[in-house]
Design a protein around this motif. Structure first.
Motif, PDB file in Angstrom:
ATOM      1  N   ALA A  58      22.189 -73.917  46.164  1.00 27.08           N
ATOM      2  CA  ALA A  58      21.070 -72.983  46.038  1.00 27.08           C
ATOM      3  C   ALA A  58      19.958 -73.337  47.024  1.00 27.08           C
ATOM      4  O   ALA A  58      19.323 -72.452  47.608  1.00 27.08           O
ATOM      5  CB  ALA A  58      20.542 -73.001  44.604  1.00 27.08           C
ATOM      6  N   ARG A  59      19.738 -74.617  47.208  1.00 31.58           N
ATOM      7  CA  ARG A  59      18.701 -75.063  48.148  1.00 31.58           C
ATOM      8  C   ARG A  59      19.063 -74.659  49.579  1.00 31.58           C
ATOM      9  O   ARG A  59      18.200 -74.182  50.333  1.00 31.58           O
ATOM     10  CB  ARG A  59      18.563 -76.581  48.039  1.00 31.58           C
ATOM     11  N   ILE A  60      20.324 -74.803  49.953  1.00 30.93           N
ATOM     12  CA  ILE A  60      20.786 -74.429  51.287  1.00 30.93           C
ATOM     13  C   ILE A  60      20.691 -72.916  51.488  1.00 30.93           C
ATOM     14  O   ILE A  60      20.320 -72.425  52.564  1.00 30.93           O
ATOM     15  CB  ILE A  60      22.242 -74.900  51.495  1.00 30.93           C
ATOM     16  N   ALA A  61      21.030 -72.149  50.437  1.00 33.32           N
ATOM     17  CA  ALA A  61      21.088 -70.685  50.548  1.00 33.32           C
ATOM     18  C   ALA A  61      19.746 -70.007  50.306  1.00 33.32           C
ATOM     19  O   ALA A  61      19.634 -68.781  50.446  1.00 33.32           O
ATOM     20  CB  ALA A  61      22.123 -70.144  49.564  1.00 33.32           C
ATOM     21  N   LEU A  62      18.731 -70.764  49.971  1.00 31.25           N
ATOM     22  CA  LEU A  62      17.429 -70.186  49.596  1.00 31.25           C
ATOM     23  C   LEU A  62      16.868 -69.200  50.617  1.00 31.25           C
ATOM     24  O   LEU A  62      16.300 -68.173  50.223  1.00 31.25           O
ATOM     25  CB  LEU A  62      16.424 -71.308  49.329  1.00 31.25           C
ATOM     26  N   PRO A  63      16.964 -69.438  51.942  1.00 33.92           N
ATOM     27  CA  PRO A  63      16.371 -68.484  52.894  1.00 33.92           C
ATOM     28  C   PRO A  63      16.852 -67.045  52.712  1.00 33.92           C
ATOM     29  O   PRO A  63      16.094 -66.101  52.923  1.00 33.92           O
ATOM     30  CB  PRO A  63      16.781 -69.047  54.256  1.00 33.92           C
ATOM     31  N   ALA A  64      18.109 -66.864  52.314  1.00 34.12           N
ATOM     32  CA  ALA A  64      18.620 -65.508  52.109  1.00 34.12           C
ATOM     33  C   ALA A  64      17.983 -64.845  50.895  1.00 34.12           C
ATOM     34  O   ALA A  64      17.883 -63.622  50.824  1.00 34.12           O
ATOM     35  CB  ALA A  64      20.138 -65.539  51.935  1.00 34.12           C
ATOM     36  N   ALA A  65      17.540 -65.660  49.921  1.00 36.96           N
ATOM     37  CA  ALA A  65      16.867 -65.105  48.746  1.00 36.96           C
ATOM     38  C   ALA A  65      15.418 -64.762  49.055  1.00 36.96           C
ATOM     39  O   ALA A  65      14.885 -63.749  48.601  1.00 36.96           O
ATOM     40  CB  ALA A  65      16.942 -66.103  47.590  1.00 36.96           C
ATOM     41  N   VAL A  66      14.792 -65.611  49.847  1.00 22.33           N
ATOM     42  CA  VAL A  66      13.374 -65.401  50.171  1.00 22.33           C
ATOM     43  C   VAL A  66      13.204 -64.242  51.149  1.00 22.33           C
ATOM     44  O   VAL A  66      12.251 -63.461  51.063  1.00 22.33           O
ATOM     45  CB  VAL A  66      12.766 -66.691  50.768  1.00 22.33           C
ATOM     46  N   HIS A  67      14.148 -64.095  52.072  1.00 24.27           N
ATOM     47  CA  HIS A  67      14.080 -63.035  53.082  1.00 24.27           C
ATOM     48  C   HIS A  67      15.386 -62.251  53.080  1.00 24.27           C
ATOM     49  O   HIS A  67      16.176 -62.352  54.019  1.00 24.27           O
ATOM     50  CB  HIS A  67      13.828 -63.622  54.475  1.00 24.27           C
ATOM     51  N   PRO A  68      15.654 -61.461  52.025  1.00 28.12           N
ATOM     52  CA  PRO A  68      16.901 -60.690  51.985  1.00 28.12           C
ATOM     53  C   PRO A  68      16.966 -59.709  53.156  1.00 28.12           C
ATOM     54  O   PRO A  68      15.953 -59.169  53.597  1.00 28.12           O
ATOM     55  CB  PRO A  68      16.815 -59.940  50.652  1.00 28.12           C
ATOM     56  N   SER A  69      18.173 -59.489  53.671  1.00 27.19           N
ATOM     57  CA  SER A  69      18.362 -58.520  54.754  1.00 27.19           C
ATOM     58  C   SER A  69      19.675 -57.796  54.525  1.00 27.19           C
ATOM     59  O   SER A  69      20.379 -58.038  53.550  1.00 27.19           O
ATOM     60  CB  SER A  69      18.372 -59.228  56.113  1.00 27.19           C
ATOM     61  N   SER A  70      20.031 -56.883  55.419  1.00 23.94           N
ATOM     62  CA  SER A  70      21.256 -56.088  55.277  1.00 23.94           C
ATOM     63  C   SER A  70      22.405 -56.627  56.105  1.00 23.94           C
ATOM     64  O   SER A  70      23.467 -56.033  56.164  1.00 23.94           O
ATOM     65  CB  SER A  70      20.964 -54.633  55.686  1.00 23.94           C
ATOM     66  N   ARG A  71      22.221 -57.767  56.784  1.00 28.36           N
ATOM     67  CA  ARG A  71      23.300 -58.319  57.597  1.00 28.36           C
ATOM     68  C   ARG A  71      24.388 -58.911  56.697  1.00 28.36           C
ATOM     69  O   ARG A  71      24.082 -59.533  55.683  1.00 28.36           O
ATOM     70  CB  ARG A  71      22.760 -59.394  58.544  1.00 28.36           C
ATOM     71  N   PRO A  72      25.677 -58.724  57.066  1.00 34.30           N
ATOM     72  CA  PRO A  72      26.771 -59.223  56.215  1.00 34.30           C
ATOM     73  C   PRO A  72      26.674 -60.716  55.900  1.00 34.30           C
ATOM     74  O   PRO A  72      26.919 -61.138  54.766  1.00 34.30           O
ATOM     75  CB  PRO A  72      28.021 -58.904  57.046  1.00 34.30           C
ATOM     76  N   ASP A  73      26.333 -61.543  56.915  1.00 37.57           N
ATOM     77  CA  ASP A  73      26.222 -62.985  56.662  1.00 37.57           C
ATOM     78  C   ASP A  73      25.173 -63.271  55.600  1.00 37.57           C
ATOM     79  O   ASP A  73      25.332 -64.161  54.758  1.00 37.57           O
ATOM     80  CB  ASP A  73      25.861 -63.722  57.956  1.00 37.57           C
ATOM     81  N   ASP A  74      24.077 -62.505  55.655  1.00 35.92           N
ATOM     82  CA  ASP A  74      23.016 -62.715  54.677  1.00 35.92           C
ATOM     83  C   ASP A  74      23.453 -62.278  53.279  1.00 35.92           C
ATOM     84  O   ASP A  74      23.043 -62.875  52.278  1.00 35.92           O
ATOM     85  CB  ASP A  74      21.759 -61.960  55.095  1.00 35.92           C
ATOM     86  N   ASP A  75      24.274 -61.216  53.206  1.00 35.40           N
ATOM     87  CA  ASP A  75      24.793 -60.795  51.898  1.00 35.40           C
ATOM     88  C   ASP A  75      25.639 -61.907  51.281  1.00 35.40           C
ATOM     89  O   ASP A  75      25.534 -62.199  50.095  1.00 35.40           O
ATOM     90  CB  ASP A  75      25.655 -59.532  52.058  1.00 35.40           C
ATOM     91  N   ASP A  76      26.491 -62.519  52.101  1.00 39.16           N
ATOM     92  CA  ASP A  76      27.315 -63.615  51.599  1.00 39.16           C
ATOM     93  C   ASP A  76      26.446 -64.778  51.130  1.00 39.16           C
ATOM     94  O   ASP A  76      26.689 -65.373  50.077  1.00 39.16           O
ATOM     95  CB  ASP A  76      28.259 -64.114  52.699  1.00 39.16           C
ATOM     96  N   LEU A  77      25.428 -65.105  51.901  1.00 35.26           N
ATOM     97  CA  LEU A  77      24.572 -66.241  51.577  1.00 35.26           C
ATOM     98  C   LEU A  77      23.767 -65.966  50.311  1.00 35.26           C
ATOM     99  O   LEU A  77      23.615 -66.844  49.455  1.00 35.26           O
ATOM    100  CB  LEU A  77      23.643 -66.556  52.754  1.00 35.26           C
ATOM    101  N   LEU A  78      23.257 -64.729  50.176  1.00 34.50           N
ATOM    102  CA  LEU A  78      22.528 -64.370  48.959  1.00 34.50           C
ATOM    103  C   LEU A  78      23.456 -64.420  47.748  1.00 34.50           C
ATOM    104  O   LEU A  78      23.064 -64.895  46.677  1.00 34.50           O
ATOM    105  CB  LEU A  78      21.920 -62.971  49.099  1.00 34.50           C
TER     106      LEU A  78
END
Length: 619
Positions: free
Chosen positions: A128-148
């Protein structure tokens, strides 16, 4: 002779079963609502499903491990792999690197979760600590969807493991922070116990991750995608909880919650459980984010816990056996700022009939924010006036408990919704009886009739009533205000004989015959009435009720079913004719093309309820 009696009894039971089928509006078998807990996430998106599959790494992560020469060391040396991958990065980790690291941590945590749950907790927390940036700054990019998705997945497992870790501890030890030693350093994990819309995990008896729950028996699975893990928090009904919430169902209370992890400073982490019936967004690391929630899972969980199958039919046929289970039941803790919507089921039904409507209506954020749904359960085999008195009694208890001084604004704006016979029951909450009901049974005022005082008071409770001042809007759905031809058939007459209860249910003592009794009263005394008898077309009790004046404070709406293409005036919904369901006092009337049993769950009916509730908010 014995054979004849046996055949007659079988005929009565068979007729009763047929009548229940007709009056319930059965249209075929549907799977019973409930949940099935799965071993891996139930995710529709194939790419995200691959990332969350604990049995197999996704293609992108496998290729990254192979390129780094680390593939053979997974999962045996997962912690070392994570450390080396972070050290090998020349700069800040990008999201594709974070996705691979978080997936490795989650998959390796899953492999040890049963054997060493605390070490699994450490890995999920690090993920969760590693993936936190995707939660703080959600976006529509596929990589970000996976990370979120990995961040949300890790949050759910941390919440579950913390819950399981703390549950056996004495209360005084549950508040202590949990010190972890993850692959990327130590973290001190604390749990939010107080705060706006925060739920203390210590108040729960069960916590389930929603992504592992397969929903059964629902046409719509209402979810809202966002940040954090959708989880279900369940509280059992206990004597202690009933002292503080006497309207908790016997299956307990299940809430849609969201588990969020944030990392306020180096070496610290904080887990918060949010009630998503109260809040749909929070501030995370300085940014406002929408919360992930599953609104259907709690309803499905409760429906699957019901101890008695076919409760509505059983309580109709043997109402005296189920009187003790009558009452109002909340689906969430009482919220003083939310307007109660009281839902009253029909003949041979139970409160579960309203689950599809509640499921759809709570998906509307404005309705979720401003209304709370309360279900009324009663044995529907009893006569109309008695069912009306039961609802009157339980409504007063609900109002006395939560608003004894009648000063809570939301409690003065109650919305009452009654389906079918439940509409007849609801109708008695908004009308002034005067002497009309009494005159059907007695030629004299009750105070002039020589009967024991206790029986006199019981009869007054059935015959005299005034509008409940807290009710401001009522919706009738397929309500047989003047009865129905179905209840006049030979089958209905036979079936009504199967509904049996002692007259002492209505009046505890004996009522001696007297000169003031009308012929109707003598009939009722000789053969106690039931709901099927009361539902006969143009029944005098129903005709009296529908002609009583409605409180000018109450706005009335009507939703009626129509089967076939004929004229509306001569139509019916295969149970209730239009001449019975139509009332002139309704400010709106929606005609829904469906049969009676489909009316409360039909999309057009639910959309109309949604419109009416929004209208109610406008004042």
């Amino acid at each position: 002779m014995g054979s004849m009696r046996m055949n007659h009894a079988i005929g009565l039971v068979g007729a009763s079963a047929c009548l229940v089928a007709v009056m319930s509006g059965m249209t075929g078998c549907q799977s019973s609502p409930g949940v099935v807990e799965k071993s891996k996430p139930v995710v529709g998106d194939r790419v995200i499903s691959d990332v969350l599959n604990p049995k197999k790494l996704s293609k992108g992560t496998r290729e990254r491990l192979e390129k780094a020469g680390l593939a053979r060391e997974f999962p045996r040396k997962a912690d070392e792999i994570v450390l080396r991958m972070t050290e090998q990065s020349d700069s800040e980790l990008d999201n594709s690197e974070r996705t691979a690291i978080a997936e490795i941590l989650c998959d390796s945590a899953a492999s040890i979760e049963e054997s060493t749950p605390f070490h699994a907790l450490e890995r999920y927390l690090t993920a969760a600590r590693i993936a936190l940036p995707a939660a703080v700054h959600p976006s529509s990019r596929p990589d970000d969807d996976d990370l979120l998705s990995l961040y949300n997945h890790a949050c759910g497992h941390v919440a579950e493991l913390v819950f399981l870790h703390r549950s056996p501890l004495p209360p005084e030890q549950r508040r202590a922070p949990i010190v972890t030693s993850g692959p990327l350093g130590d973290l001190q994990l604390s749990v939010a116990e107080t705060g706006d819309d925060v739920v203390n995990p210590a108040t729960l008896d069960e916590l389930k991750i929603a992504e592992y729950l397969e929903i059964k028996g629902f046409q719509r699975h209402e979810v809202e995608y966002g940040v954090g893990a959708a989880v279900v928090g369940h509280q059992n009904q206990t004597p202690e909880r009933l002292e503080h919430n006497p309207f908790m169902p016997e299956v307990g209370m299940a809430l849609p919650l969201n588990a969020v992890l944030n990392f306020p400073s180096d070496g610290t982490a904080r887990l918060s459980l949010y009630d998503t019936l109260m809040v749909d967004s929070v501030v995370l690391e300085g940014n406002r984010v929408n919360l992930d929630t599953d609104l259907t899972a709690p309803l499905a969980l409760l429906a699957g816990l019901l101890p008695v199958k076919h409760l509505g039919i059983k309580s109709m046929l043997r109402p005296a056996d189920y009187l003790g289970q009558s009452g109002l039941f909340q689906l969430e803790p009482f919220r003083p700022g939310k307007i109660p919507v009281i839902l009253v089921h029909g003949l041979s039904k139970s409160p579960t009939a309203w689950v599809p409507a509640v499921n759809a209506l709570r998906a509307d954020p404005e309705i979720r924010e401003n209304f709370q749904f309360v279900l009324f359960r009663y044995p529907s085999g009893l006569p109309a006036t008695y069912c009306g008195e039961m609802l009157r009694h339980h409504l007063k208890s609900f109002q006395d408990y939560y608003d004894p001084d009648r000063k809570v604004p939301a409690m003065q704006q109650i919305v009452l919704v009654g389906k079918s016979f439940g509409g007849v029951t609801s109708s008695q909450q908004i009308r002034e009886s005067g002497e009309s009901i009494r005159e059907l049974f007695s030629t004299k005022p009750l105070d002039e009739v020589i009967i024991p005082e206790e029986e006199r008071d019981a009869l007054k409770g059935l015959m005299y009533f005034s509008p409940n001042p807290g009710i401001r809007r009522t919706v009738f759905m397929g309500t047989p205000h003047r009865g129905t031809d179905v209840a006049d058939t030979k089958m209905a007459h036979l079936a009504s004989r199967v509904i049996r209860y002692p007259f002492s249910v209505i009046v505890a003592g004996e009522i001696p015959e007297n000169e003031a009794m009308t012929p109707l009263a003598r009939t009722y005394l000789a053969d106690p009435p039931n709901s099927v008898v009361d539902l006969q077309a143009h029944n005098p009790v129903l005709e009296a009720i529908v002609n009583l004046p409605i409180s000018p404070r109450v706005t009335v709406h009507s939703i009626v079913g129509k089967h076939g293409d004929g004229p509306l005036e001569t139509s019916n919904d295969k149970m209730v004719p239009y001449w019975s369901s139509h009332i002139d006092q309704a400010v709106s009337e929606l005609v829904v093309p469906c049969i009676h049993g489909e009316l409360e769950s039909h999309p057009k009916s639910i959309a109309e309820l949604q419109r009416i509730l929004h209208l109610h908010l406008e004042g």
